[in-house]
Every structure is written in C-alpha cells, then in structure tokens.
Design a protein around this motif. Sequence first.
Motif, PDB file in Angstrom:
ATOM      1  N   PRO A  19       0.826  -1.207   0.000  1.00 40.48           N
ATOM      2  CA  PRO A  19       0.000   0.000   0.000  1.00 40.48           C
ATOM      3  C   PRO A  19       0.865   1.265   0.000  1.00 40.48           C
ATOM      4  O   PRO A  19       2.051   1.227   0.366  1.00 40.48           O
ATOM      5  CB  PRO A  19      -0.799  -0.124   1.289  1.00 40.48           C
ATOM      6  CG  PRO A  19       0.061  -0.959   2.185  1.00 40.48           C
ATOM      7  CD  PRO A  19       0.778  -1.924   1.282  1.00 40.48           C
ATOM      8  N   GLU A  20       0.304   2.374  -0.457  1.00 34.15           N
ATOM      9  CA  GLU A  20       1.003   3.660  -0.474  1.00 34.15           C
ATOM     10  C   GLU A  20       0.165   4.683   0.277  1.00 34.15           C
ATOM     11  O   GLU A  20      -1.053   4.687   0.195  1.00 34.15           O
ATOM     12  CB  GLU A  20       1.218   4.138  -1.913  1.00 34.15           C
ATOM     13  CG  GLU A  20       2.088   3.211  -2.753  1.00 34.15           C
ATOM     14  CD  GLU A  20       2.219   3.692  -4.183  1.00 34.15           C
ATOM     15  OE1 GLU A  20       1.610   4.748  -4.503  1.00 34.15           O
ATOM     16  OE2 GLU A  20       2.911   3.040  -4.971  1.00 34.15           O
ATOM     17  N   SER A  21       0.881   5.547   1.036  1.00 30.94           N
ATOM     18  CA  SER A  21       0.166   6.630   1.711  1.00 30.94           C
ATOM     19  C   SER A  21      -0.054   7.765   0.723  1.00 30.94           C
ATOM     20  O   SER A  21       0.825   8.101  -0.061  1.00 30.94           O
ATOM     21  CB  SER A  21       0.965   7.132   2.928  1.00 30.94           C
ATOM     22  OG  SER A  21       2.240   7.595   2.530  1.00 30.94           O
ATOM     23  N   GLY A  22      -1.217   8.380   0.758  1.00 28.24           N
ATOM     24  CA  GLY A  22      -1.536   9.460  -0.173  1.00 28.24           C
ATOM     25  C   GLY A  22      -1.624  10.800   0.547  1.00 28.24           C
ATOM     26  O   GLY A  22      -0.878  11.068   1.486  1.00 28.24           O
ATOM     27  N   ALA A  23      -2.516  11.625   0.088  1.00 20.67           N
ATOM     28  CA  ALA A  23      -2.684  12.939   0.704  1.00 20.67           C
ATOM     29  C   ALA A  23      -3.279  12.815   2.090  1.00 20.67           C
ATOM     30  O   ALA A  23      -3.841  11.785   2.438  1.00 20.67           O
ATOM     31  CB  ALA A  23      -3.573  13.797  -0.188  1.00 20.67           C
ATOM     32  N   TRP A  24      -3.139  13.878   2.897  1.00 26.82           N
ATOM     33  CA  TRP A  24      -3.688  13.860   4.234  1.00 26.82           C
ATOM     34  C   TRP A  24      -4.250  15.242   4.549  1.00 26.82           C
ATOM     35  O   TRP A  24      -3.911  16.251   3.926  1.00 26.82           O
ATOM     36  CB  TRP A  24      -2.635  13.446   5.258  1.00 26.82           C
ATOM     37  CG  TRP A  24      -1.400  14.317   5.264  1.00 26.82           C
ATOM     38  CD1 TRP A  24      -0.386  14.299   4.375  1.00 26.82           C
ATOM     39  CD2 TRP A  24      -1.108  15.345   6.202  1.00 26.82           C
ATOM     40  NE1 TRP A  24       0.552  15.227   4.660  1.00 26.82           N
ATOM     41  CE2 TRP A  24       0.148  15.907   5.799  1.00 26.82           C
ATOM     42  CE3 TRP A  24      -1.744  15.860   7.335  1.00 26.82           C
ATOM     43  CZ2 TRP A  24       0.750  16.937   6.504  1.00 26.82           C
ATOM     44  CZ3 TRP A  24      -1.125  16.877   8.034  1.00 26.82           C
ATOM     45  CH2 TRP A  24       0.107  17.418   7.624  1.00 26.82           C
ATOM     46  N   CYS A  25      -5.094  15.296   5.530  1.00 25.41           N
ATOM     47  CA  CYS A  25      -5.679  16.550   5.960  1.00 25.41           C
ATOM     48  C   CYS A  25      -5.970  16.451   7.451  1.00 25.41           C
ATOM     49  O   CYS A  25      -6.112  15.332   7.956  1.00 25.41           O
ATOM     50  CB  CYS A  25      -6.936  16.881   5.157  1.00 25.41           C
ATOM     51  SG  CYS A  25      -8.266  15.665   5.374  1.00 25.41           S
ATOM     52  N   ASP A  26      -5.990  17.474   8.214  1.00 27.17           N
ATOM     53  CA  ASP A  26      -5.859  18.865   7.761  1.00 27.17           C
ATOM     54  C   ASP A  26      -4.384  19.292   7.837  1.00 27.17           C
ATOM     55  O   ASP A  26      -3.757  19.117   8.880  1.00 27.17           O
ATOM     56  CB  ASP A  26      -6.686  19.780   8.649  1.00 27.17           C
ATOM     57  CG  ASP A  26      -8.182  19.512   8.491  1.00 27.17           C
ATOM     58  OD1 ASP A  26      -8.618  19.411   7.342  1.00 27.17           O
ATOM     59  OD2 ASP A  26      -8.874  19.373   9.529  1.00 27.17           O
ATOM     60  N   ASP A  27      -3.875  19.879   6.753  1.00 29.20           N
ATOM     61  CA  ASP A  27      -2.515  20.406   6.716  1.00 29.20           C
ATOM     62  C   ASP A  27      -2.608  21.889   7.079  1.00 29.20           C
ATOM     63  O   ASP A  27      -2.743  22.755   6.211  1.00 29.20           O
ATOM     64  CB  ASP A  27      -1.902  20.198   5.339  1.00 29.20           C
ATOM     65  CG  ASP A  27      -0.440  20.613   5.289  1.00 29.20           C
ATOM     66  OD1 ASP A  27       0.093  21.035   6.327  1.00 29.20           O
ATOM     67  OD2 ASP A  27       0.169  20.486   4.192  1.00 29.20           O
ATOM     68  N   ALA A  28      -2.571  22.138   8.355  1.00 34.82           N
ATOM     69  CA  ALA A  28      -2.745  23.529   8.817  1.00 34.82           C
ATOM     70  C   ALA A  28      -1.443  24.318   8.646  1.00 34.82           C
ATOM     71  O   ALA A  28      -0.364  23.734   8.495  1.00 34.82           O
ATOM     72  CB  ALA A  28      -3.161  23.503  10.279  1.00 34.82           C
ATOM     73  N   GLY A  29      -1.521  25.563   8.688  1.00 32.50           N
ATOM     74  CA  GLY A  29      -0.334  26.425   8.572  1.00 32.50           C
ATOM     75  C   GLY A  29       0.133  26.486   7.136  1.00 32.50           C
ATOM     76  O   GLY A  29      -0.641  26.758   6.211  1.00 32.50           O
ATOM     77  N   ILE A  30       1.423  26.279   6.912  1.00 33.17           N
ATOM     78  CA  ILE A  30       2.007  26.339   5.557  1.00 33.17           C
ATOM     79  C   ILE A  30       1.742  25.032   4.851  1.00 33.17           C
ATOM     80  O   ILE A  30       2.215  23.968   5.301  1.00 33.17           O
ATOM     81  CB  ILE A  30       3.511  26.619   5.623  1.00 33.17           C
ATOM     82  CG1 ILE A  30       3.776  27.941   6.357  1.00 33.17           C
ATOM     83  CG2 ILE A  30       4.107  26.655   4.226  1.00 33.17           C
ATOM     84  CD1 ILE A  30       5.229  28.186   6.622  1.00 33.17           C
ATOM     85  N   PRO A  31       1.012  25.039   3.709  1.00 37.52           N
ATOM     86  CA  PRO A  31       0.734  23.790   2.985  1.00 37.52           C
ATOM     87  C   PRO A  31       2.028  23.106   2.545  1.00 37.52           C
ATOM     88  O   PRO A  31       2.948  23.740   2.057  1.00 37.52           O
ATOM     89  CB  PRO A  31      -0.064  24.255   1.772  1.00 37.52           C
ATOM     90  CG  PRO A  31      -0.666  25.555   2.190  1.00 37.52           C
ATOM     91  CD  PRO A  31       0.361  26.203   3.086  1.00 37.52           C
ATOM     92  N   GLY A  32       2.107  21.812   2.776  1.00 37.12           N
ATOM     93  CA  GLY A  32       3.232  21.043   2.321  1.00 37.12           C
ATOM     94  C   GLY A  32       4.408  20.959   3.285  1.00 37.12           C
ATOM     95  O   GLY A  32       5.397  20.272   3.005  1.00 37.12           O
ATOM     96  N   ASP A  33       4.281  21.625   4.460  1.00 33.42           N
ATOM     97  CA  ASP A  33       5.402  21.546   5.410  1.00 33.42           C
ATOM     98  C   ASP A  33       5.265  20.353   6.339  1.00 33.42           C
ATOM     99  O   ASP A  33       6.078  20.139   7.222  1.00 33.42           O
ATOM    100  CB  ASP A  33       5.514  22.823   6.229  1.00 33.42           C
ATOM    101  CG  ASP A  33       4.263  23.070   7.113  1.00 33.42           C
ATOM    102  OD1 ASP A  33       3.322  22.255   6.998  1.00 33.42           O
ATOM    103  OD2 ASP A  33       4.256  24.054   7.859  1.00 33.42           O
ATOM    104  N   VAL A  34       4.287  19.526   6.113  1.00 35.30           N
ATOM    105  CA  VAL A  34       4.034  18.323   6.889  1.00 35.30           C
ATOM    106  C   VAL A  34       3.876  18.645   8.378  1.00 35.30           C
ATOM    107  O   VAL A  34       4.268  17.852   9.234  1.00 35.30           O
ATOM    108  CB  VAL A  34       5.118  17.254   6.649  1.00 35.30           C
ATOM    109  CG1 VAL A  34       4.608  15.868   7.025  1.00 35.30           C
ATOM    110  CG2 VAL A  34       5.560  17.223   5.212  1.00 35.30           C
ATOM    111  N   LEU A  35       3.362  19.817   8.681  1.00 35.38           N
ATOM    112  CA  LEU A  35       3.077  20.209  10.051  1.00 35.38           C
ATOM    113  C   LEU A  35       1.594  20.545  10.161  1.00 35.38           C
ATOM    114  O   LEU A  35       1.016  21.159   9.257  1.00 35.38           O
ATOM    115  CB  LEU A  35       3.904  21.459  10.456  1.00 35.38           C
ATOM    116  CG  LEU A  35       5.434  21.271  10.516  1.00 35.38           C
ATOM    117  CD1 LEU A  35       6.099  22.615  10.813  1.00 35.38           C
ATOM    118  CD2 LEU A  35       5.822  20.238  11.542  1.00 35.38           C
ATOM    119  N   THR A  36       0.985  20.099  11.203  1.00 31.69           N
ATOM    120  CA  THR A  36      -0.433  20.376  11.388  1.00 31.69           C
ATOM    121  C   THR A  36      -0.734  20.634  12.850  1.00 31.69           C
ATOM    122  O   THR A  36      -0.030  20.107  13.731  1.00 31.69           O
ATOM    123  CB  THR A  36      -1.301  19.238  10.833  1.00 31.69           C
ATOM    124  OG1 THR A  36      -2.662  19.607  10.931  1.00 31.69           O
ATOM    125  CG2 THR A  36      -1.055  17.939  11.563  1.00 31.69           C
TER     126      THR A  36
END
Length: 209
Positions: free
Chosen positions: A192-209
């Motif tokens: 299996p592969e991990s895909g998109a996730w939410c909620d990506d709060a703050g700066i999009p794409g910084d992998v911080l929420t």
Amino acid sequence: EYYENGGGAVARLSWASNSLVEQIVPSNRLLTPVSASLSGSGKSSTLSGLSHLGSGDGAYRLSLAAGAGSDAAGNPSMAASVAWTVDRTTPPVPAVTSFSPDTGVAGDRITSQSSLTLSGTAEANAIVTVKNGSTDLGTTLASANGTWSFTTGTLPEGQRSFTATATDAAGNQSGVSSALVVTIDTAAPRSPESGAWCDDAGIPGDVLT
C-alpha cells in the motif's frame, strides 16, 4: 442319460428336502447342455464354442469332472474349473466434494496454495481419474467405503475446474462428475502507499499540522 429298449418304463427326476415335499425338479433348475469342442496336444488344450456363456451379469463357473476326458493311453483327465464374473453395469457418477488447504476465508473456494488435495466419493474400489478442465491430473483408488483423495502437482494461478470419472474392476466407466471450481491466487498483494492527508494547517506542504 436314459434308454429304454421296450415296454412302458418311465424315469422321473425328483428332489426333496426338510422344507420341500418331494417333487419333480423344475426344468428351470436343470443345467443347460453345452456344445463345445476340445482341441490341443500334450498338457495344453483349448475348450471352444462357449461364446454364449456369461452373457448376463453375474457369477459363472465352468467345471469339468474328473474323467471327462482321457489321453491316448486311456488315462482319465483330472477335474478342472474356471470362474468369472460378468459386470456390465456403469458405476455411479463420482463426486468431487472438497479441497484443501482452503486459505483465507473458508468456503470462498479461493486459496493461495498451488498444490491441492481433492477429496470425494465414488464406487468402492473404483479407479478415480481426476481432471482439471480437459487435462488429466492422475488417478487414485477409492477405498472400500467409497471415499477417495488425490493430491495435485503444482497448478498455475487462475480458476481451476476439477472433475472426476470412475472405472470399476470390469472396465466400465462412469459419467463425468459435477465440477468443483477453485481459484488459485499465489501472488502477494501490492504494497500500500500513503496518499494525501488533511488537515494540513499552517504552511501547505510543510508536513506540520
């Protein structure tokens, strides 16, 4: 054999037992004379002209009494007999009832194993021929209680259709059984592969929420 040269003599063949009053033996209980010819030389002879014997299913025995024949010197022959059974009855259609191992969900007829043990029923002591589609996989012998099992070689992936026929000791062959359809799947599933996730709060794409 009876011979009367004159007069009014009569011969009757009767029988009796503890449970049977003496009566003339019914004609259907008398042996039918057999017209046959004996040929050969030395210690080997052939009795021919018996093609009409054994025409119906059942057990038969042909016997020659001691002294039924003799050699050129007058020595009487010894007693001899031969027995045979006529069986022209088609054996019942066998059944392929189960397979193992059935991995995963039991009863879904899907397995991860490429070599299977098939089981079923057939006429007692019959030779069971197992097929995958039109391909012969081999034979096995049914037990005295009519059960049999057969282990296949390595089978390719996909849907397999197993059938069986039975052949009795006289060579009579049954019809083809109903098919047991099994799907063989030996390939491991894709990782299996991990895909998109939410909620990506703050700066999009910084992998911080």
